[in-house]
Design an enzyme around this catalytic site. Sequence first.
Site, PDB file in Angstrom:
ATOM      1  N   GLU A  51       0.813  -1.220   0.000  1.00 32.40           N
ATOM      2  CA  GLU A  51       0.000   0.000   0.000  1.00 32.40           C
ATOM      3  C   GLU A  51       0.844   1.267   0.000  1.00 32.40           C
ATOM      4  O   GLU A  51       0.473   2.274  -0.603  1.00 32.40           O
ATOM      5  CB  GLU A  51      -0.955   0.009   1.199  1.00 32.40           C
ATOM      6  CG  GLU A  51      -2.084  -0.999   1.118  1.00 32.40           C
ATOM      7  CD  GLU A  51      -1.695  -2.380   1.621  1.00 32.40           C
ATOM      8  OE1 GLU A  51      -0.497  -2.610   1.926  1.00 32.40           O
ATOM      9  OE2 GLU A  51      -2.595  -3.245   1.715  1.00 32.40           O
ATOM     10  N   PHE A 113     -12.209  -7.205  13.433  1.00 30.90           N
ATOM     11  CA  PHE A 113     -11.079  -7.683  12.631  1.00 30.90           C
ATOM     12  C   PHE A 113     -10.633  -6.581  11.649  1.00 30.90           C
ATOM     13  O   PHE A 113     -11.454  -6.019  10.933  1.00 30.90           O
ATOM     14  CB  PHE A 113     -11.474  -8.948  11.866  1.00 30.90           C
ATOM     15  CG  PHE A 113     -10.363  -9.456  10.985  1.00 30.90           C
ATOM     16  CD1 PHE A 113      -9.167  -9.887  11.535  1.00 30.90           C
ATOM     17  CD2 PHE A 113     -10.508  -9.480   9.603  1.00 30.90           C
ATOM     18  CE1 PHE A 113      -8.121 -10.327  10.725  1.00 30.90           C
ATOM     19  CE2 PHE A 113      -9.477  -9.924   8.792  1.00 30.90           C
ATOM     20  CZ  PHE A 113      -8.281 -10.351   9.354  1.00 30.90           C
ATOM     21  N   GLN A 114      -9.370  -6.304  11.658  1.00 30.48           N
ATOM     22  CA  GLN A 114      -8.760  -5.268  10.810  1.00 30.48           C
ATOM     23  C   GLN A 114      -9.362  -3.894  11.017  1.00 30.48           C
ATOM     24  O   GLN A 114      -9.466  -3.097  10.079  1.00 30.48           O
ATOM     25  CB  GLN A 114      -8.803  -5.686   9.335  1.00 30.48           C
ATOM     26  CG  GLN A 114      -7.948  -6.924   9.081  1.00 30.48           C
ATOM     27  CD  GLN A 114      -7.700  -7.215   7.629  1.00 30.48           C
ATOM     28  OE1 GLN A 114      -8.554  -6.955   6.786  1.00 30.48           O
ATOM     29  NE2 GLN A 114      -6.543  -7.786   7.342  1.00 30.48           N
ATOM     30  N   LYS A 163     -17.526  -0.488   5.226  1.00 31.28           N
ATOM     31  CA  LYS A 163     -17.980  -1.486   4.250  1.00 31.28           C
ATOM     32  C   LYS A 163     -19.470  -1.343   3.944  1.00 31.28           C
ATOM     33  O   LYS A 163     -19.892  -1.446   2.789  1.00 31.28           O
ATOM     34  CB  LYS A 163     -17.685  -2.892   4.788  1.00 31.28           C
ATOM     35  CG  LYS A 163     -17.980  -3.984   3.765  1.00 31.28           C
ATOM     36  CD  LYS A 163     -17.474  -5.335   4.229  1.00 31.28           C
ATOM     37  CE  LYS A 163     -17.615  -6.362   3.107  1.00 31.28           C
ATOM     38  NZ  LYS A 163     -17.136  -7.690   3.500  1.00 31.28           N
ATOM     39  N   MET A 481      24.528   7.681   2.303  1.00 33.47           N
ATOM     40  CA  MET A 481      24.421   8.963   2.986  1.00 33.47           C
ATOM     41  C   MET A 481      24.678   8.817   4.483  1.00 33.47           C
ATOM     42  O   MET A 481      25.297   9.682   5.103  1.00 33.47           O
ATOM     43  CB  MET A 481      23.043   9.587   2.715  1.00 33.47           C
ATOM     44  CG  MET A 481      22.905  11.005   3.204  1.00 33.47           C
ATOM     45  SD  MET A 481      24.203  12.086   2.536  1.00 33.47           S
ATOM     46  CE  MET A 481      23.348  12.857   1.172  1.00 33.47           C
TER      47      MET A 481
HETATM   48  C1  LIG Z   1      12.532   5.007   5.215  1.00 34.61           C
HETATM   49  C2  LIG Z   1      13.861   5.610   5.563  1.00 34.61           C
HETATM   50  N1  LIG Z   1      14.663   4.984   6.448  1.00 34.61           N
HETATM   51  C3  LIG Z   1      15.867   5.524   6.754  1.00 34.61           C
HETATM   52  C4  LIG Z   1      16.278   6.686   6.189  1.00 34.61           C
HETATM   53  C5  LIG Z   1      17.628   7.294   6.570  1.00 34.61           C
HETATM   54  N2  LIG Z   1      18.504   7.349   5.403  1.00 34.61           N
HETATM   55  C6  LIG Z   1      18.680   8.455   4.654  1.00 34.61           C
HETATM   56  S1  LIG Z   1      19.692   8.233   3.365  1.00 34.61           S
HETATM   57  C7  LIG Z   1      19.971   6.635   3.803  1.00 34.61           C
HETATM   58  C8  LIG Z   1      20.915   5.765   3.009  1.00 34.61           C
HETATM   59  C9  LIG Z   1      20.383   5.437   1.680  1.00 34.61           C
HETATM   60  O1  LIG Z   1      21.194   4.443   1.121  1.00 34.61           O
HETATM   61  P1  LIG Z   1      21.033   4.013  -0.375  1.00 34.61           P
HETATM   62  O2  LIG Z   1      19.618   3.763  -0.697  1.00 34.61           O
HETATM   63  O3  LIG Z   1      21.965   2.912  -0.668  1.00 34.61           O
HETATM   64  O4  LIG Z   1      21.443   5.337  -1.159  1.00 34.61           O
HETATM   65  P2  LIG Z   1      22.858   6.125  -1.175  1.00 34.61           P
HETATM   66  O5  LIG Z   1      22.850   7.090  -0.046  1.00 34.61           O
HETATM   67  O6  LIG Z   1      23.942   5.099  -1.025  1.00 34.61           O
HETATM   68  O7  LIG Z   1      22.865   6.801  -2.487  1.00 34.61           O
HETATM   69  C10 LIG Z   1      19.260   6.291   4.955  1.00 34.61           C
HETATM   70  C11 LIG Z   1      19.306   4.978   5.617  1.00 34.61           C
HETATM   71  C12 LIG Z   1      15.396   7.303   5.285  1.00 34.61           C
HETATM   72  N3  LIG Z   1      15.687   8.464   4.694  1.00 34.61           N
HETATM   73  N4  LIG Z   1      14.208   6.732   4.966  1.00 34.61           N
END
Ligand SMILES: Cc1ncc(C[n+]2csc(CCOP(=O)(O)OP(=O)(O)O)c2C)c(N)n1
Length: 574
Positions: A51, A113-114, A163, A481
């Site tokens: 979703e 439920f749900q 529903k 990052m």
């Molecule tokens: C749902 C979610 N969880 C955690 C984060 C924290 N976060 C920001 S950037 C990142 C790393 C992303 O890694 P990747 O997808 O490999 O991309 P890259 O930075 O290597 O280009 C994380 C964990 C986030 N932004 N969103």
Amino acid sequence: MAELMNGAQIVLECLVREKVDCFFGYPGGVTLPLYDALYDHAIKHILVRHEQNACFAAQGYARATGKVGVCCATSGPGATNLITALVDALMDSIPVVAITGQVSTKMIGSDAFQEADTFGITRPCTKHNYMVKNLADLPQIIHEAFHIAASGRPGPVLIDIPKDVFQAQGHYQPVTTIHLPGYKINMDGHAGQIRRAAQMIWEAEKPMVYAGGGILAAGASEDLRELVELADIPAVTTLMALGALPANHPNYISMPGMHGSYAANMAITDSDLLIALGTRFDDRVTGRLAAFAPHARVIHVDIDPAEISKNRTADIPIVGDVKKVLEKLNQNLRELAPEMQATNSAARKAWWSQVRGWKAEHPLEPEFSTEEIKPQHLMAEIDRLSGGEAIVASDVGQHQMWGAQLIRFNHPRLWINSGGLGSMGFGLPAAIGAQFARPDKLVFALVGDGGFQMSIPELATIANHALPVKIIVMNNGYLGMVRQWQELFYKNRLSSVLLEGFPDPEKLAGAYGFTGKTVEKPGELRAALEEAVRHPGPYLLNVRVSPFENVYPMVPAGGAINEMVLAPSQPVTA
Ligand SMILES: Cc1ncc(C[n+]2csc(CCOP(=O)(O)OP(=O)(O)O)c2C)c(N)n1
């Protein structure tokens, strides 16, 4: 007498009247009547695999077109799975209507439920939300929801439908008026303030335009272009507004903020007048607020009065639709030009040469290596293939920042990304929505190896519809990052950021019936990307890039935006 329908059929009738041609969703117990009505209905429903991705895809559709994106989920877990994407749409002001099923009215409150309190849970996650208790209210509520989602400052609106309301029999009553006493939108902007703004613009010695996502929402790109040309002002566009001015426009500087360009950040810092248009002084743009544009007076135009002087006091606040305000502002500038245009011509000339100097001093330029593919090299190749015309739906992380820095866009609504919430898992489903909205366009899903793994289930959606999305995984083997921040601010103690076990792309795409490939040599990158683009269907290209590259410039958290770290050799202090 209108045809007798059940609530589910009335929902679909409302969607048709709102000119919805497709929507994204996932069925369940309480939405069975809706899916039964869909069985032989002309409206296209795209079955996603989660979703959250229904709502991200609806956002991709909305962001690529400006139209309302629609998604649907069942009660309980279906509805709660929407939450991240609803907040994402709220943060980025994206028009979405989400329809959720609810347990029957007589069961509400019984822990059926749900059953989940979707109305309560989504209240702070939406611009507005509804629970429909009577069939007779259904058309009014649905049409209101579309109106609220798209008007003023756009945002997500959720309609929770029990529903028994889906099952009840009734008639579709056309809705001719929408009267919402508490919902007033000031479109026009104050004429006197606009006049003062025009005078201030002509009087300024170092004016800067700081344009945000509101320009896209209002469809004001042409008016923005007119403004910067009329008064010859340099302009930056935020992460949300890339393409609001064509990247090759002579007045365009680039993106400001934490990973913005040297020129953009220096020019803002030195400006004496900041013309903030449809933008909200987000902390990723301003850095340390007290040091943001410290010498500038501020003209702030926004449709949402809550944004005016929220983070930065406006000297000239203008509440209004940025398109309408710009039309009037430009007219005022033209009227005042004969007497005022020459006021500061020498200072303005000096300003431009300063801004151009900053641009030349530290341009945003890709890096190349003969040994490994640099992430910036990948962005330069995507840029070349796109020619400013492709849609790039990005995920969140380093690849997003390099993409924003180095891929150029000639039009609005081509760069699609999660700005305010920064939701990993956004890029791939958003690309799906964008490709449904714009079948004529080349669509890239630009994702990191982390975010991609959050979206893998949607490969099935792509395969089912043979969507020609080009999935480009910038694979650095890390949560890049986060790794960058651990390196710079946590003594390189790399904790839970290594992404071991990336699946074999050929086998993975193959398992879904399409083509996947890995490229790791710089000399093979161009051909690999060209092959992906030439290929008629979906394509997964896994691009192995240097693992330890960092995004620069970088403004450390809490720093002023003119205190950028420009290169790895420079010390960084948090
Ligand atoms: C749902 C979610 N969880 C955690 C984060 C924290 N976060 C920001 S950037 C990142 C790393 C992303 O890694 P990747 O997808 O490999 O991309 P890259 O930075 O290597 O280009 C994380 C964990 C986030 N932004 N969103």
